[in-house]
Design a protein around this motif. Structure first.
Motif, PDB file in Angstrom:
ATOM      1  N   THR A  36       1.638  13.460   0.413  1.00 29.23           N
ATOM      2  CA  THR A  36       2.081  13.805   1.765  1.00 29.23           C
ATOM      3  C   THR A  36       1.050  14.687   2.453  1.00 29.23           C
ATOM      4  OG1 THR A  36       4.356  13.764   0.999  1.00 29.23           O
ATOM      5  CG2 THR A  36       3.958  14.852   3.087  1.00 29.23           C
ATOM      6  N   LEU A  37       0.610  15.726   1.724  1.00 27.14           N
ATOM      7  CA  LEU A  37      -0.374  16.646   2.290  1.00 27.14           C
ATOM      8  C   LEU A  37      -1.662  15.898   2.615  1.00 27.14           C
ATOM      9  CD1 LEU A  37      -0.970  19.606   2.953  1.00 27.14           C
ATOM     10  CD2 LEU A  37      -1.905  19.846   0.654  1.00 27.14           C
ATOM     11  N   SER A  38      -2.083  15.076   1.684  1.00 23.25           N
ATOM     12  CA  SER A  38      -3.320  14.331   1.875  1.00 23.25           C
ATOM     13  C   SER A  38      -3.220  13.405   3.091  1.00 23.25           C
ATOM     14  CB  SER A  38      -3.611  13.542   0.592  1.00 23.25           C
ATOM     15  OG  SER A  38      -4.353  12.398   0.878  1.00 23.25           O
ATOM     16  N   THR A  39      -2.107  12.665   3.184  1.00 22.24           N
ATOM     17  CA  THR A  39      -1.939  11.748   4.313  1.00 22.24           C
ATOM     18  C   THR A  39      -1.878  12.498   5.637  1.00 22.24           C
ATOM     19  OG1 THR A  39      -0.681  10.308   2.849  1.00 22.24           O
ATOM     20  CG2 THR A  39      -0.556   9.822   5.196  1.00 22.24           C
ATOM     21  N   SER A  40      -1.291  13.698   5.609  1.00 26.14           N
ATOM     22  CA  SER A  40      -1.148  14.459   6.850  1.00 26.14           C
ATOM     23  C   SER A  40      -2.505  14.879   7.407  1.00 26.14           C
ATOM     24  CB  SER A  40      -0.274  15.689   6.615  1.00 26.14           C
ATOM     25  OG  SER A  40      -1.017  16.707   5.987  1.00 26.14           O
ATOM     26  N   ASN A  84       0.784  -1.226   0.000  1.00 23.14           N
ATOM     27  CA  ASN A  84       0.000   0.000   0.000  1.00 23.14           C
ATOM     28  C   ASN A  84       0.822   1.285   0.000  1.00 23.14           C
ATOM     29  OD1 ASN A  84      -2.193  -1.752   0.213  1.00 23.14           O
ATOM     30  ND2 ASN A  84      -1.997  -1.753   2.432  1.00 23.14           N
ATOM     31  N   GLY A  85       2.068   1.187  -0.452  1.00 27.63           N
ATOM     32  CA  GLY A  85       2.831   2.409  -0.685  1.00 27.63           C
ATOM     33  C   GLY A  85       2.348   3.060  -1.962  1.00 27.63           C
ATOM     34  N   LEU A  86       2.515   4.377  -2.063  1.00 24.96           N
ATOM     35  CA  LEU A  86       2.002   5.109  -3.223  1.00 24.96           C
ATOM     36  C   LEU A  86       2.577   4.557  -4.530  1.00 24.96           C
ATOM     37  CD1 LEU A  86       0.409   7.522  -4.382  1.00 24.96           C
ATOM     38  CD2 LEU A  86       2.446   8.899  -4.075  1.00 24.96           C
ATOM     39  N   ILE A 101      -6.452   8.257  11.752  1.00 25.55           N
ATOM     40  CA  ILE A 101      -5.594   7.069  11.864  1.00 25.55           C
ATOM     41  C   ILE A 101      -6.191   5.824  11.212  1.00 25.55           C
ATOM     42  CG2 ILE A 101      -6.443   6.367  14.162  1.00 25.55           C
ATOM     43  CD1 ILE A 101      -3.374   5.766  14.735  1.00 25.55           C
ATOM     44  N   ASP A 102      -7.525   5.717  11.227  1.00 28.58           N
ATOM     45  CA  ASP A 102      -8.142   4.529  10.647  1.00 28.58           C
ATOM     46  C   ASP A 102      -8.144   4.556   9.118  1.00 28.58           C
ATOM     47  OD1 ASP A 102      -9.878   6.714  11.305  1.00 28.58           O
ATOM     48  OD2 ASP A 102     -11.477   5.558  10.367  1.00 28.58           O
ATOM     49  N   LYS A 103      -7.800   5.704   8.532  1.00 29.01           N
ATOM     50  CA  LYS A 103      -7.801   5.805   7.066  1.00 29.01           C
ATOM     51  C   LYS A 103      -6.391   5.714   6.486  1.00 29.01           C
ATOM     52  CE  LYS A 103     -12.189   6.358   6.414  1.00 29.01           C
ATOM     53  NZ  LYS A 103     -12.899   7.621   6.486  1.00 29.01           N
ATOM     54  N   LEU A 104      -5.412   5.403   7.347  1.00 29.04           N
ATOM     55  CA  LEU A 104      -4.022   5.433   6.879  1.00 29.04           C
ATOM     56  C   LEU A 104      -3.694   4.277   5.942  1.00 29.04           C
ATOM     57  CD1 LEU A 104      -1.969   6.590   9.975  1.00 29.04           C
ATOM     58  CD2 LEU A 104      -2.572   7.859   7.925  1.00 29.04           C
ATOM     59  N   VAL A 105      -4.269   3.101   6.242  1.00 26.99           N
ATOM     60  CA  VAL A 105      -4.009   1.956   5.379  1.00 26.99           C
ATOM     61  C   VAL A 105      -4.990   1.995   4.214  1.00 26.99           C
ATOM     62  CG1 VAL A 105      -3.983  -0.549   5.228  1.00 26.99           C
ATOM     63  CG2 VAL A 105      -3.129   0.598   7.281  1.00 26.99           C
ATOM     64  N   VAL A 106      -4.448   2.158   3.021  1.00 26.39           N
ATOM     65  CA  VAL A 106      -5.316   2.291   1.856  1.00 26.39           C
ATOM     66  C   VAL A 106      -5.013   1.158   0.883  1.00 26.39           C
ATOM     67  CG1 VAL A 106      -5.644   4.764   1.970  1.00 26.39           C
ATOM     68  CG2 VAL A 106      -3.621   3.846   0.845  1.00 26.39           C
ATOM     69  N   ARG A 133      -6.309   1.591  -2.365  1.00 32.90           N
ATOM     70  CA  ARG A 133      -6.199   2.303  -3.638  1.00 32.90           C
ATOM     71  C   ARG A 133      -5.940   3.771  -3.322  1.00 32.90           C
ATOM     72  NH1 ARG A 133     -11.074   4.589  -5.068  1.00 32.90           N
ATOM     73  NH2 ARG A 133     -12.670   4.328  -3.475  1.00 32.90           N
ATOM     74  N   ILE A 134      -5.515   4.505  -4.348  1.00 34.46           N
ATOM     75  CA  ILE A 134      -5.092   5.880  -4.109  1.00 34.46           C
ATOM     76  C   ILE A 134      -6.312   6.768  -3.865  1.00 34.46           C
ATOM     77  CG2 ILE A 134      -3.853   7.851  -5.073  1.00 34.46           C
ATOM     78  CD1 ILE A 134      -2.389   5.713  -6.843  1.00 34.46           C
ATOM     79  N   GLU A 135      -6.439   7.252  -2.641  1.00 37.44           N
ATOM     80  CA  GLU A 135      -7.508   8.203  -2.337  1.00 37.44           C
ATOM     81  C   GLU A 135      -6.858   9.505  -1.937  1.00 37.44           C
ATOM     82  OE1 GLU A 135      -9.609   6.314   0.802  1.00 37.44           O
ATOM     83  OE2 GLU A 135     -10.196   4.626  -0.461  1.00 37.44           O
ATOM     84  N   LEU A 136      -7.072  10.519  -2.749  1.00 39.46           N
ATOM     85  CA  LEU A 136      -6.367  11.775  -2.477  1.00 39.46           C
ATOM     86  C   LEU A 136      -7.090  12.637  -1.456  1.00 39.46           C
ATOM     87  CD1 LEU A 136      -4.773  12.989  -5.791  1.00 39.46           C
ATOM     88  CD2 LEU A 136      -3.711  12.027  -3.751  1.00 39.46           C
ATOM     89  N   MET A 137      -8.441  12.567  -1.478  1.00 34.52           N
ATOM     90  CA  MET A 137      -9.189  13.457  -0.598  1.00 34.52           C
ATOM     91  C   MET A 137      -9.421  12.780   0.755  1.00 34.52           C
ATOM     92  SD  MET A 137     -10.096  16.497  -0.863  1.00 34.52           S
ATOM     93  CE  MET A 137     -10.766  17.507   0.441  1.00 34.52           C
TER      94      MET A 137
END
Lengths: 316, 283
Positions: B34-38, A154-156, B42-47, B49-53
């Motif tokens: 980086t900005l999005s993850t910041s 799950n890394g970018l 905490i429960d949304k950290l493991v993704v 697929r790529i979710e930007l918002m």
């Protein structure tokens, strides 16, 4: 005009006095210059010359922090760096691998994009800003960001590669992938070089291109016969600086991999740091520093020596 | 130009445009991520697929960072070092550069060559002697090892930039001032400094970036006392301690470290171009 001639007559009148005065002020100015550069000169004596000599001396001893009198061991430390210490050799090979890939690739990417941006496309300024932006990121922050991006699960990067059907790559957890990963990350900073090339490209007189148009040259000709030859001084500068900088690569490996996995990213500077500031083998790490110093020196001289064949220093 | 040639040209431009745009996305994506993850909880950290918002947007991450970590203290420490470096670099380097550029004195050329040659000296050969000197003086775990060298003009590149710029200043100004009875210090202060804003700003920005971004010197000199830590050391500790569960804080911390550099650069960008161009670096 009149004012000027009056003053020059006045000067003529008191020529002797003037000469005396300027001689005195000249004598005074002789040492004033030294007064101005004194801070730098003191710094030079202590921080450059003194430190360099001290480093040479230390490299011949078994000095550790806290020891009063270092034991003189001659070239024993050097022998160990060059043949005894397996990790020293490994770290050197790792570093050469990194320098050998990241410097040429960085130059290639930066130069290519500078060429592209040099054509009059719309939004050139915006592109330049975007490409430069990552170069502003502090290397500690960049390391943490890429540590996250390189995650296997799950890394970018792997998520993105997954979109085109590539299986997750263990970027930082397998020895064969860790070095390429760090090279890849180093390319993120190409903007710094790119803006230098862009400035250079904009300094090439357009008459040269116009003249070659008349001679019927195509853009490939122009690139190899005009642009690249005129840019060689800058390419040369960046090559030398790139070599000096990349041979001392440290922070990314320290923060991201601590030299692992299986010492795959144990770079020379990291090994040196460990010896000096973890095991406090100051004598040994000084010898390591001297070896690296000579490697960089020889490479720089080599690049310099061959530069006569490919660097063009005509009037740009 | 024939219609055909114009077509090829437009096509070429289109290709360049596409290529540059793709490059721009690739370059920006890590920062956006980086900005999005910041801003994620905490429960949304493991993704998967790529979710930007981020949803919900957790601005509180930044507040928690200030509450839980010593970020404010680390910011002050970093700023202390940065300001001292700025004052040292601008003041001392400009004095030294003025002498090299505008005063004749015996040994000037030799000294200048010496100065240029130190530009090629890799930092690694002075690393350990520096440390031992500061250690002997009992100044490890203080800011001095990071500040004092700045007041001894320890960066030859800055002096070089300034010398190149000062050489281009009109000599008439100096002569006029000298006739008016101005000494060298007076000329430096009243003429050289006010007319050299581009190069001073350039050196200022470089110094800021360098001191702000520096990781190795704080690591060597300040690691031992956590009250002296800079932001870079704080970030390092955040990663080391609780690795996995603090990614959103790590990213927020990174963003906090990036913003000041970007602001300073944006403010001073136009000076850098002037400063470096006038210094004749580009040729």
């Amino acid at each position: 005009m009149t004012a000027q001639s009056t003053s020059s007559v006045g000067t003529m009148g008191s020529l002797a006095a003037q000469a005396r005065l300027s001689l005195r002020s000249f004598r005074r100015r002789r040492w004033i210059g030294w007064g101005f550069i004194l801070p730098w000169f003191i710094g030079f004596l202590i921080f450059d010359l003194g430190a360099l000599l001290l480093n040479f001396y230390l490299s011949m001893t078994t000095f550790t922090v806290g020891a009063r009198t270092p034991d003189w061991v001659g070239f024993a430390n050097y022998e160990r760096v060059l043949s005894g210490d397996r990790l020293a050799r490994l770290s050197f090979t790792n570093t050469v691998y990194f320098v050998g890939l990241s410097v040429p690739l960085g130059m290639l990417v930066a130069f290519t994009l500078a060429l592209l941006l040099n054509s009059d496309i719309r939004g050139r300024g915006a592109f330049r800003t975007v490409f430069y932006l990552p170069s502003l990121v502090p290397v500690a922050a960049a390391s943490i960001i890429w540590l996250f991006i390189f995650r296997t699960r799950n890394g970018l990067l792997n998520l993105t590669l997954g979109l085109v059907g590539i299986n997750p790559i263990p970027w930082l957890s397998r020895p064969e992938w860790a070095k390429p990963a760090l090279v890849l990350m180093s390319l993120w900073f190409f903007g710094q070089q790119m803006v230098i090339y862009l400035a250079g490209l904009q300094g090439i007189p357009s008459e040269l291109y116009e003249a070659s148009d008349i001679d019927g040259a195509n853009s490939i000709h122009k690139l190899f016969k005009i642009t690249i030859p005129l840019m060689t001084p800058m390419l040369f500068f960046n090559l030398v600086m790139g070599i000096i900088g990349s041979f001392q690569v440290f922070t990314a490996a320290f923060l991201m991999t601590q030299g692992g996995p299986v010492n795959a990213t144990l770079f020379y500077m990291l090994h040196l740091y460990n010896n000096a500031f973890r095991y406090f083998r100051m004598g040994y790490s000084s010898a390591m520093a001297v070896v690296l110093f000579f490697v960089i020196l020889v490479l720089t001289l080599l690049v310099n020596k061959t530069s006569g064949r490919w660097v063009y220093y005509g009037g740009t | 130009m024939t219609i055909n040639a114009r077509h090829t040209r437009a096509l070429g431009h289109g290709a360049i445009y596409l290529f540059a745009a793709a490059g721009a996305v690739v370059m920006l994506f890590p920062l956006v991520w980086t900005l999005s993850t910041s801003l994620k909880t905490i429960d949304k950290l493991v993704v998967t697929r790529i979710e930007l918002m981020p949803d919900p947007i957790a601005w509180s991450n930044y507040i928690t960072l200030f509450d839980r970590m010593d970020v404010a203290k680390q910011f002050t420490n970093t700023m202390t070092i940065v300001s001292a470096a700025l004052i040292g670099s601008l003041l001392i380097c400009s004095l030294v550069a003025y002498a090299f550029a505008c005063i004749e004195f015996p040994g000037r050329n030799t000294m200048f060559i010496l100065l240029l040659s130190t530009m090629m000296l890799p930092g690694v050969v002075t690393l350990i002697p520096y440390f031992l000197m500061w250690d002997r003086l009992g100044l490890v775990n203080t800011f001095y090892p990071l500040i004092i060298p700045r007041f001894l003009a320890s960066n030859p590149f800055y002096i070089f930039l300034m010398v190149q710029f000062f050489r281009g200043l009109p000599k008439d100004l100096f002569d006029a001032a000298r006739i008016d009875g101005c000494g060298d210090l007076g000329i430096w202060r009243r003429i050289v400094l006010p007319t050299s804003l581009p190069v001073l700003a350039t050196v200022g920005i470089f110094t800021f970036q360098w001191a702000w971004n520096d990781f190795m010197s704080p690591l060597i000199y300040l690691s031992g006392d956590r009250h002296k830590w800079t932001l870079a050391l704080g970030l390092n500790a955040l990663v080391g301690f609780e690795g996995e569960t603090t990614v959103h804080y790590q990213m927020a911390f990174s963003i906090l470290m990036i913003i000041p550099v970007v602001i300073v650069f944006a403010l001073g960008q136009k000076y850098i171009i002037q400063g470096v161009t006038f210094s004749g670096i580009k040729g």
